[in-house]
Design a protein around this motif. Structure first.
Motif, mmCIF file in Angstrom:
data_model
loop_
_atom_site.group_PDB
_atom_site.id
_atom_site.type_symbol
_atom_site.label_atom_id
_atom_site.label_comp_id
_atom_site.label_asym_id
_atom_site.label_seq_id
_atom_site.Cartn_x
_atom_site.Cartn_y
_atom_site.Cartn_z
ATOM 1 N N TYR A 46 0.854 -1.200 0.000
ATOM 2 C CA TYR A 46 0.000 0.000 0.000
ATOM 3 C C TYR A 46 0.878 1.234 0.000
ATOM 4 C CZ TYR A 46 -2.862 3.777 1.816
ATOM 5 O OH TYR A 46 -3.499 4.986 1.995
ATOM 6 N N ILE B 239 0.573 5.530 -0.063
ATOM 7 C CA ILE B 239 -0.365 6.651 0.122
ATOM 8 C C ILE B 239 -0.506 7.403 -1.186
ATOM 9 C CG2 ILE B 239 -0.742 8.805 1.358
ATOM 10 C CD1 ILE B 239 0.735 7.607 3.710
ATOM 11 N N PRO B 240 -1.739 7.627 -1.671
ATOM 12 C CA PRO B 240 -1.927 8.305 -2.960
ATOM 13 C C PRO B 240 -1.368 9.723 -2.940
ATOM 14 C CG PRO B 240 -3.958 7.239 -2.234
ATOM 15 C CD PRO B 240 -3.008 7.190 -1.083
ATOM 16 N N LEU C 181 -3.625 12.481 -1.505
ATOM 17 C CA LEU C 181 -3.671 12.603 -0.049
ATOM 18 C C LEU C 181 -2.406 13.265 0.481
ATOM 19 C CD1 LEU C 181 -5.318 9.290 1.166
ATOM 20 C CD2 LEU C 181 -6.355 11.520 0.769
ATOM 21 N N LEU D 214 -14.122 10.073 0.700
ATOM 22 C CA LEU D 214 -13.434 8.776 0.663
ATOM 23 C C LEU D 214 -14.325 7.652 1.183
ATOM 24 C CD1 LEU D 214 -9.857 9.773 1.904
ATOM 25 C CD2 LEU D 214 -10.478 8.938 -0.362
ATOM 26 N N SER E 115 -14.944 4.620 -1.241
ATOM 27 C CA SER E 115 -14.154 3.433 -0.922
ATOM 28 C C SER E 115 -14.675 2.649 0.272
ATOM 29 C CB SER E 115 -12.687 3.830 -0.654
ATOM 30 O OG SER E 115 -12.158 4.550 -1.732
ATOM 31 N N HIS F 170 -11.009 1.311 4.639
ATOM 32 C CA HIS F 170 -10.085 1.450 3.513
ATOM 33 C C HIS F 170 -8.830 2.180 4.000
ATOM 34 C CE1 HIS F 170 -8.444 2.686 -0.415
ATOM 35 N NE2 HIS F 170 -9.111 1.655 -0.887
ATOM 36 N N ASP G 281 -7.009 4.450 2.634
ATOM 37 C CA ASP G 281 -7.055 5.896 2.397
ATOM 38 C C ASP G 281 -7.872 6.614 3.470
ATOM 39 O OD1 ASP G 281 -5.557 5.430 0.210
ATOM 40 O OD2 ASP G 281 -7.160 5.694 -1.263
ATOM 41 N N THR H 58 -5.685 6.983 6.452
ATOM 42 C CA THR H 58 -4.732 8.085 6.267
ATOM 43 C C THR H 58 -5.395 9.423 6.527
ATOM 44 O OG1 THR H 58 -3.543 6.775 4.614
ATOM 45 C CG2 THR H 58 -3.159 9.157 4.620
#
Length: 541
Positions: free
Chosen positions: A205, A207-208, A211, A241, A245, A249, A251, A254
């Protein structure tokens, strides 16, 4: 004969436009009636003149008829003026209505302009996305063309050569992704080299980017004290989010971490703890209990408990985060050293000085071996370790660490130390010796080579070290040496326009002033320790 009553001028000044128009209409009607009446009288007089024979009576009637004609002319003039006023009023009404139409048109044009701006912005975004898609498609096209060329060459290769290629490819894959049994059987060196691969295998995973950008934006608003913008921004992103999602999730976890940091800055510790526990539960459920993101949340939760003075509750969380990072990243990773620093600070506030020294020394060893002796974290860790020594009354050990920090900073700027190239603390001690011999050196400090100008003392750690060593000198009675270091710190602060850490400085001065029997009181002064944070997104920034 009827008479006309005109309003006074005082009343006319106070009349509105509608009242003036209505009064004008009444005056017009009255003048029309008066005109008709005068015309009828004039007509009767003319008939009377025709019937009269005597000259005197005829002259008298002629005079009256002339007066009536003048009166009729005045009445007609008044009627004309009243008509002009009515026409002017109609014109003003037309102008006002036209003005209202123009205003409505301007508002409509403004709305259309804003709509066009929005449409242009949306179109530009779509165009940008389209250009990115086109660039990506072009890259894929080039890749496919290259693969087609490879296929043409592969057709001419013999089957034996293909088998060899497959065997070579299998060997390379085995080297990149070894089996668990092989990993356990190999030494520490191979585990260190494959630490990144192990982290990727266990986690997967990342972090996008959106974000990360949102995190930086929120931190910027929070640093400016604009929590009324930062909090709704986080809540809206969290709501979006969860809609797209779901709640469980990574995200979402986060985003909960980011919002918890904002709440913590506002001293809303209960809300922040609730969010961090929720984020911890989500990350453990979705990423596994040994994921680096879980360690980041544990660290944030430990820092939060530490700020609330709950050191016993924070310590096991910090230790678990340390275990995860050692397992995933390796025991000599810089993030492990940062976690050791946090754990040492928690233990220091509980008076566990042996553990504190162990954690600091281990963190210092990692920083020096992985990042080099000139890394800022080395000086910070030495400074923290020196404060631990001061708490225990080990002033000599603390003095040695402070001198090491200043000597290294001097060597970094001016080269190795010799008789002609001395760090600031040596100059301070020389002045102390000269003052004891009653030959006090009143030479300006600038003749010592301007060390405070050239050395990078805009670093808060080096500047704080000057203050701390000066306070230590003052406790030892070395007043001249203390004044030298304090003067250097003040000048460097003025030149670099950066302040030292006032919390840390006050803490060291209080420790030095405390006696051996007042250590319990000085322990309370350490509750304002700042916790060092990791570099991962979602951790304390």
């Amino acid at each position: 004969m009827s008479t006309m009553v005109y309003p006074r001028e005082e009343k006319l000044e106070k009349l509105s436009q509608e009242e003036i128009i209505s009064n004008t209409k009444l005056v017009i009607q009255g003048l029309e009636a008066l005109k008709n009446e005068h015309n009828s009288i004039l007509h009767s007089l003319l008939e009377t003149i025709k019937c009269l024979k005597k000259d005197e009576e005829a002259n008298l009637v002629h005079e009256k008829s002339n007066l009536l004609r003048k009166s009729v002319e005045m009445i007609e003039l008044g009627l004309g003026e009243a008509q002009v006023m009515m026409a002017l009023s109609n014109h003003l009404n037309a102008v006002e209505s036209e003005k209202q139409k123009l205003r409505a048109q301007v508002r409509r044009l403004c709305q259309e302009n804003q709509w066009l701006r929005d449409e242009l912005a949306n179109t530009q975004q779509k165009l940008q996305k389209s250009e990115q898609s086109v660039a990506q498609l072009e890259e894929e096209k080039k890749h496919l063309e290259f693969m087609n060329q490879l296929k043409k060459y592969d057709e001419d290769v013999s089957p034996t050569q293909e088998e060899k290629d497959r065997e070579t490819q299998k060997d390379s894959l085995d080297d990149l992704f070894p089996n668990d049994e092989e990993e356990h059987g190999q030494g520490m060196q191979q585990q260190h080299n494959s630490a990144a691969v192990a982290a990727a295998q266990q986690g997967g995973y990342e972090i996008p980017a959106r974000l990360r950008t949102l995190h930086n934006l929120v931190i910027q608003y929070a640093s400016q004290g604009r929590y009324e913008v930062a909090v709704p921004l986080c809540k809206q992103a969290l709501e979006d989010l969860e809609k797209t999602s779901g709640h469980d999730h990574p995200d979402v976890a986060t985003m909960l971490n980011i919002l918890a940091l904002v709440y913590r800055d506002q001293n809303k510790y209960k809300e922040a703890a609730h969010l961090l526990n929720d984020a911890l539960s989500i990350r453990e459920k979705t990423l596994g209990k040994d994921h680096p993101a879980v360690a980041a949340t544990l660290n944030n939760l430990a820092v939060l408990y530490g700020k609330r003075g709950k050191y016993k509750e924070a310590e096991p969380l910090c230790k678990r985060a340390l275990e995860i990072r050692e397992k995933v990243l390796g025991k000599d990773h810089p993030d492990v050293a940062k976690q050791l620093n946090n754990l040492a600070l928690l233990c220091q506030n509980q008076g566990k000085y042996e553990e504190v020294e162990y954690y600091y020394c281990r963190a210092l060893e990692i920083y020096e071996s992985r990042l080099g002796p000139d890394d800022p974290n080395v000086a910070k860790t030495k400074n923290n370790l020196a404060s631990c020594f001061l708490k225990q009354g080990k002033y000599k050990e603390a003095e040695i660490l402070y001198k090491e920090i200043l000597t290294r900073a001097h060597e970094k700027e001016f080269g190795s130390v010799d008789a002609e190239n001395k760090p600031i603390w040596m100059h301070a001690e020389e002045r102390e010796e000269m003052s004891k011999g009653k030959h006090r050196d009143n030479t300006p400090y600038g003749e010592y080579g301007g060390w405070y100008k050239a050395c990078k003392v805009n670093s808060p750690t080096v500047n704080t070290t000057l203050r701390n060593l000066g306070a230590l000198y003052r406790r030892q009675g070395k007043l001249e040496a203390a004044e030298t270091l304090e003067e250097c710190a003040v000048r460097s602060r003025k030149q670099s326009n950066t302040g030292i850490d006032p919390i840390h400085q006050t803490r060291v001065v209080e420790i030095l002033k405390d006696t051996e029997g007042d250590r319990r009181r000085s322990r309370d002064s350490l509750t304002s320790v700042k916790y060092e944070s990791g570099s991962e997104t979602g951790e304390e920034a």
